[in-house]
Design a protein around this motif. Structure first.
Motif, short mmCIF file in Angstrom:
data_model
loop_
_atom_site.label_atom_id
_atom_site.label_comp_id
_atom_site.label_asym_id
_atom_site.label_seq_id
_atom_site.Cartn_x
_atom_site.Cartn_y
_atom_site.Cartn_z
N ALA A 1 122.88 59.62 27.76
CA ALA A 1 123.07 60.55 26.64
C ALA A 1 123.31 61.96 27.16
N ALA A 2 122.54 62.38 28.16
CA ALA A 2 122.67 63.74 28.71
C ALA A 2 124.02 63.93 29.38
N MET A 3 124.48 62.91 30.12
CA MET A 3 125.71 63.04 30.88
C MET A 3 126.95 62.67 30.05
N GLU B 1 118.00 63.49 40.44
CA GLU B 1 118.36 63.36 39.02
C GLU B 1 117.53 64.33 38.19
N LEU B 2 118.17 64.93 37.20
CA LEU B 2 117.49 65.83 36.25
C LEU B 2 118.24 65.74 34.93
N HIS B 3 117.60 65.21 33.92
CA HIS B 3 118.29 65.00 32.64
C HIS B 3 117.33 65.21 31.47
N VAL B 4 117.83 65.90 30.47
CA VAL B 4 117.07 66.12 29.24
C VAL B 4 117.92 65.57 28.09
N HIS B 5 117.31 64.80 27.21
CA HIS B 5 118.05 64.25 26.07
C HIS B 5 118.69 65.39 25.27
N ASP C 1 118.99 66.03 22.25
CA ASP C 1 118.18 66.52 21.13
C ASP C 1 117.10 67.50 21.58
N ALA C 2 116.79 67.49 22.87
CA ALA C 2 115.68 68.32 23.38
C ALA C 2 116.15 69.39 24.37
N GLN C 3 117.48 69.55 24.51
CA GLN C 3 117.98 70.55 25.46
C GLN C 3 117.84 71.96 24.90
N GLY C 4 117.82 72.93 25.82
CA GLY C 4 117.80 74.34 25.41
C GLY C 4 116.45 74.83 24.94
N MET C 5 115.39 74.13 25.35
CA MET C 5 114.03 74.55 24.94
C MET C 5 113.12 74.72 26.15
N GLY C 6 113.71 74.77 27.32
CA GLY C 6 112.89 74.97 28.52
C GLY C 6 112.35 73.70 29.15
N VAL C 7 112.76 72.52 28.63
CA VAL C 7 112.23 71.26 29.18
C VAL C 7 112.74 71.04 30.61
N GLY C 8 114.03 71.32 30.83
CA GLY C 8 114.60 71.13 32.17
C GLY C 8 113.88 71.98 33.20
N LEU D 1 120.34 69.98 46.07
CA LEU D 1 120.85 69.14 44.97
C LEU D 1 122.35 69.26 44.94
N SER D 2 123.01 68.31 44.27
CA SER D 2 124.44 68.44 44.02
C SER D 2 124.68 68.39 42.53
N THR D 3 125.66 69.17 42.10
CA THR D 3 125.98 69.23 40.67
C THR D 3 127.49 69.43 40.52
N PRO D 4 128.11 68.82 39.50
CA PRO D 4 129.55 69.00 39.35
C PRO D 4 129.94 70.47 39.18
N GLU D 5 131.06 70.84 39.80
CA GLU D 5 131.60 72.19 39.60
C GLU D 5 132.03 72.35 38.14
N ASN E 1 127.44 76.12 32.31
CA ASN E 1 126.69 75.09 31.57
C ASN E 1 125.20 75.28 31.84
N ARG E 2 124.38 74.51 31.14
CA ARG E 2 122.92 74.72 31.22
C ARG E 2 122.39 74.41 32.62
N ALA E 3 122.99 73.39 33.27
CA ALA E 3 122.49 73.04 34.60
C ALA E 3 122.70 74.23 35.55
N TRP E 4 123.91 74.76 35.56
CA TRP E 4 124.19 75.90 36.45
C TRP E 4 123.30 77.09 36.12
N ARG E 5 123.14 77.40 34.83
CA ARG E 5 122.31 78.56 34.46
C ARG E 5 120.87 78.34 34.93
N LEU E 6 120.39 77.11 34.77
CA LEU E 6 119.02 76.81 35.19
C LEU E 6 118.87 76.98 36.71
N TYR E 7 119.80 76.40 37.47
CA TYR E 7 119.68 76.48 38.94
C TYR E 7 119.77 77.93 39.42
N ARG E 8 120.67 78.69 38.86
CA ARG E 8 120.80 80.10 39.28
C ARG E 8 119.55 80.89 38.90
C1 LIG Z 1 120.67 70.65 32.80
C2 LIG Z 1 119.50 70.27 31.90
C3 LIG Z 1 118.59 69.31 32.63
C4 LIG Z 1 118.72 71.56 31.59
O1 LIG Z 1 117.62 71.25 30.75
P1 LIG Z 1 117.35 72.10 29.41
O2 LIG Z 1 116.00 71.71 28.95
O3 LIG Z 1 118.50 71.91 28.50
O4 LIG Z 1 117.45 73.60 29.94
P2 LIG Z 1 116.38 74.68 30.37
O5 LIG Z 1 115.04 74.14 30.72
O6 LIG Z 1 117.06 75.50 31.40
O7 LIG Z 1 116.26 75.45 29.03
C5 LIG Z 1 116.73 76.76 28.99
C6 LIG Z 1 116.98 77.13 27.57
O8 LIG Z 1 115.76 76.96 26.85
C7 LIG Z 1 115.37 78.20 26.30
N1 LIG Z 1 113.90 78.27 26.42
C8 LIG Z 1 113.08 78.21 25.38
N2 LIG Z 1 111.82 78.25 25.82
C9 LIG Z 1 111.85 78.32 27.16
C10 LIG Z 1 110.84 78.40 28.18
N3 LIG Z 1 109.54 78.42 27.88
N4 LIG Z 1 111.24 78.43 29.47
C11 LIG Z 1 112.55 78.43 29.79
N5 LIG Z 1 113.54 78.36 28.87
C12 LIG Z 1 113.18 78.33 27.55
C13 LIG Z 1 116.11 79.26 27.07
O9 LIG Z 1 116.35 80.37 26.28
C14 LIG Z 1 117.39 78.55 27.45
O10 LIG Z 1 118.34 78.58 26.41
P3 LIG Z 1 119.93 78.72 26.75
O11 LIG Z 1 120.30 77.68 27.78
O12 LIG Z 1 120.59 78.48 25.44
O13 LIG Z 1 120.12 80.08 27.31
C15 LIG Z 1 119.98 69.63 30.56
O14 LIG Z 1 120.71 70.58 29.83
C16 LIG Z 1 120.80 68.38 30.76
O15 LIG Z 1 120.24 67.29 30.86
N6 LIG Z 1 122.14 68.52 30.81
C17 LIG Z 1 123.03 67.39 30.94
C18 LIG Z 1 122.82 66.64 32.23
C19 LIG Z 1 123.00 67.52 33.44
O16 LIG Z 1 123.88 68.36 33.50
N7 LIG Z 1 122.13 67.30 34.43
C20 LIG Z 1 122.18 68.00 35.68
C21 LIG Z 1 123.27 67.40 36.50
S1 LIG Z 1 123.13 67.97 38.14
#
Ligand SMILES: CC(C)(COP(=O)(O)OP(=O)(O)OC[C@H]1O[C@@H](n2cnc3c(N)ncnc32)[C@H](O)[C@@H]1OP(=O)(O)O)[C@@H](O)C(=O)NCCC(=O)NCCS
Length: 194
Positions: A22-24, A117-121, A123-130, A148-152, A158-165
């Motif tokens: 679902a995430a990918m 591997e790192l994946h968030v469903h 429905d639960a993305q964008g809340m800090g779970v990753g 780690l490796s991640t697609p360019e 995208n959220r993965a890049w923003r998280l890693y940076r």
């Molecule tokens: C990449 C992935 C794992 C990131 O997980 P996520 O839970 O969506 O992202 P984050 O933990 O970074 O959440 C950050 C967001 O939560 C928000 N947030 C809310 N509360 C937060 C908290 N306590 N801490 C951090 N962020 C919080 C931030 O504002 C941010 O929002 P934004 O991205 O809209 O700016 C997920 O998006 C995913 O599974 N993506 C598809 C699969 C993928 O790309 N996997 C990685 C391949 S290498």
């Protein structure tokens, strides 16, 4: 956030792989092909897995299409200690050794944890779970660094890049092609502890 044993991952493999596809955005058939690989990874030295689960009173339970479960998984992350016997190690080593990137191959791959591997469903993305998953996964690791490796993605947008940076991951290799995969990948890394 819970830590998964190899046995628990095997029991909940279907659920974990549903999050992955679902995430990918992959077709469901990909999940079946991945199961033996994830099970084999769980036997590697230094393997650790964490999962995010929904509490019974979590509002997401009402709106989510996730499978009904006592405590449904919404996110999964795992990795293990890198070693020269591994395909990923050898791919990255060969690229660094040939002068791609700016790092010495031996030094960069000396003692690292591969975040595999790192994946968030969705429905639960964008809340800090990753971020919570990575933080739990890398807590108290004995390795010197994490790779780690991640697609360019254009503009790293995208959220993965923003998280890693945000967590301080830096470039090790860019626009790198693993054997058998035409897509360009980045290899990113940082020192541990986080
Ligand atoms: C990449 C992935 C794992 C990131 O997980 P996520 O839970 O969506 O992202 P984050 O933990 O970074 O959440 C950050 C967001 O939560 C928000 N947030 C809310 N509360 C937060 C908290 N306590 N801490 C951090 N962020 C919080 C931030 O504002 C941010 O929002 P934004 O991205 O809209 O700016 C997920 O998006 C995913 O599974 N993506 C598809 C699969 C993928 O790309 N996997 C990685 C391949 S290498």
């Amino acid at each position: 956030m819970i830590e998964l044993s190899p046995a628990t991952l095997r029991e909940r493999m279907h659920e974990a792989l549903q999050i992955y596809v679902a995430a990918m955005g992959y077709p469901p058939s990909v999940a079946r092909r991945r199961a033996p690989m994830w099970a084999e990874h769980a036997l590697r030295p230094g393997w650790k897995a964490v999962a995010a689960v929904l509490e019974p009173d979590d509002p997401l339970r009402g709106v989510s299409k996730l499978a009904p479960h006592r405590a449904p998984l919404v996110g999964i992350a795992y990795g293990y200690s890198g070693a020269p016997s591994q395909w990923w190690y050898r791919q990255v080593w060969a690229a660094l050794e040939s002068g791609q990137g700016e790092f010495n191959a031996e030094r960069a791959l000396e003692n690292y944890f591969e975040l595999t591997e790192l994946h968030v469903h969705p429905d639960a993305q964008g809340m800090g779970v990753g971020q919570a998953l990575i933080t739990a996964l890398l807590d108290a690791r004995p390795e010197n660094s994490v790779l780690l490796s991640t697609p360019e993605i254009g503009a790293e947008d995208n959220r993965a890049w923003r998280l890693y940076r945000r967590l301080g991951f830096a470039d090790v290799l860019r626009h790198f092609q693993f054997d058998g995969d035409p897509r360009p990948f980045a290899v990113l890394g940082r020192e541990l502890p986080l």
